[in-house]
Design a protein around this motif. Sequence first.
Motif, mmCIF file in Angstrom:
data_model
loop_
_atom_site.group_PDB
_atom_site.id
_atom_site.type_symbol
_atom_site.label_atom_id
_atom_site.label_comp_id
_atom_site.label_asym_id
_atom_site.label_seq_id
_atom_site.Cartn_x
_atom_site.Cartn_y
_atom_site.Cartn_z
ATOM 1 N N LEU B 164 38.934 50.772 15.585
ATOM 2 C CA LEU B 164 38.942 49.856 16.728
ATOM 3 C C LEU B 164 40.315 49.200 16.880
ATOM 4 N N ALA B 165 40.858 48.724 15.755
ATOM 5 C CA ALA B 165 42.175 48.085 15.793
ATOM 6 C C ALA B 165 43.217 49.073 16.305
ATOM 7 N N GLY B 166 43.126 50.322 15.831
ATOM 8 C CA GLY B 166 44.087 51.341 16.253
ATOM 9 C C GLY B 166 43.985 51.623 17.742
ATOM 10 N N ILE B 167 42.759 51.767 18.225
ATOM 11 C CA ILE B 167 42.559 52.067 19.654
ATOM 12 C C ILE B 167 43.153 50.956 20.512
ATOM 13 N N LEU B 168 42.823 49.705 20.166
ATOM 14 C CA LEU B 168 43.322 48.580 20.964
ATOM 15 C C LEU B 168 44.844 48.512 20.909
ATOM 16 N N ALA B 169 45.396 48.751 19.718
ATOM 17 C CA ALA B 169 46.851 48.684 19.575
ATOM 18 C C ALA B 169 47.528 49.708 20.483
ATOM 19 N N ILE B 170 47.023 50.937 20.443
ATOM 20 C CA ILE B 170 47.635 51.992 21.263
ATOM 21 C C ILE B 170 47.402 51.717 22.744
ATOM 22 N N ALA B 171 46.203 51.202 23.073
ATOM 23 C CA ALA B 171 45.907 50.906 24.483
ATOM 24 C C ALA B 171 46.868 49.852 25.026
ATOM 25 N N LEU B 172 47.146 48.831 24.230
ATOM 26 C CA LEU B 172 48.054 47.767 24.682
ATOM 27 C C LEU B 172 49.447 48.332 24.970
ATOM 28 N N HIS B 173 49.948 49.111 24.022
ATOM 29 C CA HIS B 173 51.275 49.685 24.217
ATOM 30 C C HIS B 173 51.284 50.635 25.426
ATOM 31 N N SER B 174 50.212 51.422 25.556
ATOM 32 C CA SER B 174 50.114 52.365 26.683
ATOM 33 C C SER B 174 50.101 51.624 28.018
ATOM 34 N N THR B 175 49.407 50.491 28.079
ATOM 35 C CA THR B 175 49.362 49.708 29.317
ATOM 36 C C THR B 175 50.779 49.359 29.764
ATOM 37 N N GLY B 176 51.586 48.906 28.805
ATOM 38 C CA GLY B 176 52.960 48.530 29.136
ATOM 39 C C GLY B 176 53.778 49.719 29.586
ATOM 40 N N ALA B 177 53.672 50.817 28.835
ATOM 41 C CA ALA B 177 54.499 51.985 29.141
ATOM 42 C C ALA B 177 54.057 52.635 30.453
#
Lengths: 265, 292
Positions: B164-177
Motif C-alpha cells: 500500500l505504501a509503495g502504491i501510494l508513493a508511486i501514485a504521488l510521484h506519477s501525479t506530479g510527472a
Amino acid sequence: MLELQGLTRRFGAVTAVDRVSLSVPEGQMLGIIGRSGAGKSTLLRMINRLTEPSAGRILHDGRDITALSGRALRAWRADCAMIFQQFNLVQRLDVLTNVLIGRLSRRRGPLARLGALLGLFTAEERAMALALLDRFGLAETALQRAETLSGGQQQRVAICRALMQEPRLILADEPIASLDPANARAVMEALREVNRGQGLTVLCNLHDLAAARHYCDRILALQAGRVAFDGPPAELTPARVEAIYGIPEAVLAAEGAPARAALVH
Amino acid sequence: MAAGAAPLRMEAAFRAARRQRRAATLLGLAVLLACLLASAWVAEAHPARLLEGLPRIGEYFHRILPTLRREALFAGAETEGSLAFWFYRLDSWAWLLFETANMAALATLMGAAAALALCFVAARNAGAPRPLALATRRLLEALRTVPEIVFALILVWAFGVGPLAGILAIALHSTGALGKLFAEAVENAGAGPWEAVRAAGGGWAEACRFGLLPQVLPNLLSYALLRFEINLRAASVIGFVGAGGIGEELYTVIAFNHYEEISAIVLLIILCVAAIDLLSERLRHHVIGAAR
C-alpha cells in the motif's frame, strides 16, 4: 429586442469597439460589415460575453446581459448560439456528439450534468440531433468523425449544434469566410432559413458585401470600432461603401475575388 | 543606388549574420564544456577513478552471470548448471513480480486519474483562475520533485510495511510527472472547440471534457503507458525500503551477494518491462485509431 448601449471594448491603448449603440428587433437578420480589425468579431463576442465589455450595456428584452454571471450567464449563452469562421467542431468526435454539445447547457442538476460529462445523452436528445442533421442533409454522416467532413458540411454541423441550443438569436462570426462560393451559399441559405422559418434573430459578420446585401434585412458597417452606416441594403450606395472601406467597391470586390479563388483550390 | 547593389549587400549581410551565429555557437559550446568539467570536478568523476572502477563493473556482471552447462540446461532444479537451478525460486519470484506489476498498474491508474483532473486546472489555456493554476503547477512540481523512494519511506512509516505504501508513493510521484505532461498536451490543443462549448452555454468541466479532452486523449494515453513502464521499474526497487513488490527480495539477494539470483531477478524484470512495452504499443495504436 436586443439593445446595445454605448458598448465599448478596449485592448490596451486600442479601442476595438467604440460606443456602439444599436437595437435589433426580434427576427431581424443583421449583417455587420467592415474591414478586418474594424471590431466586428469583438462586437459579436461581447454579446455572448466571450469578451467582456469595457463599458456600456447589453439588454435583451429589458434584461441586463452585462450583469449576468454563473448559471444565468450560461443560460444566456445557450440563448444566443454562436457560429465561428473555423467552425470549431471537435475534430476527433463524431458529428452526432458535436451536435449534442449544443444540449449541454440544458442539463439541470448535478446528476444530469455528470451524465453529460460521461457522454451519456438521452434518446430524445439524440433524436433531436439526428432530425436537425437530417434537415441539413447530414444524417448519414452522424457517426463519422467531424474531421472527415468538408468545410461546408462542418459549418452546417455547427449550425445544427447552434440550433440544438434552441436559441433566441444566432451570432455568426464570419460564417462563410473559409468556404468556397457554393458552400458559402448553402450556409447563408441555411441561416436565412432559420431566420425566416423560425423567426430567430441573426447577427452575422460578413466580409462579402454581396452576401450581406443579398441575405440581410439590415446592414451595419463598422469603421475603427464605430458605426459608420446603419440601414437597409438599398441605402448602402457605392459612395457609402467607398467611405467605409476607403476604396471603391469595384476594387474591393476585385481584392476579395483572388482570395476566394484560392480558397476553392 | 545601382541596380545590382542589393544582392551584393544582402550576401554581405548574410555572411555577417552567419559569422555572428557561428561565434555564438562556439562560445556556447565553450561555456557548456567548462560547466561539464566543473560539474565533473564537483562530483569527483575523475578519469582515473573512472578507469579504475570500469573493470570492476565488468567483474560484477561476470559474477552475477549464471554458470550454465549445455548438457544439463534442461535438467531439474537439483542439477547445478541447469536453467531450473538458476531460477530455482521462480514460483515465489513470479508471484512477487505479479505483485510488483499490480502495484505499478494501480499506481499509474491513480496517478493518471489525479493528473487528468489537475492538468486542466494547471494548463494556461483552459481558463482556470490564474492563482489556482499557479498553485496547481507548484503542487505538481513538488510532487514530481520528491523521488518515489522518499515518499515510500514516509508512507511506510505511516501505513506500515507492505505494498500500500509503495502504491501510494508511486501514485504521488506519477501525479506530479504526468500532470505536467498532460497540462502541456492540453496547452498545445486548439482553443476553438473549448470556446465553442463555452459559447454553447457549457460549463468549465464540460468545455474541458468535450472541447479539449478528445483532442489530447491519444497523447495522454501514450504518456500514461510510458509512465506504466517507468513505474514498473520504480515498483521493482521501492521494496528496498519495505514498500512491497520484488524489491525487497532484490535487496536481500544483492546484500547477501547471491550473485546468480540477482541476474535471474533482473532478467525477469527486463522481460516484464518488454512485455508491457509491447502491450502498450498495441493499446496506443488501438486508441489512436478509434473514434473517441
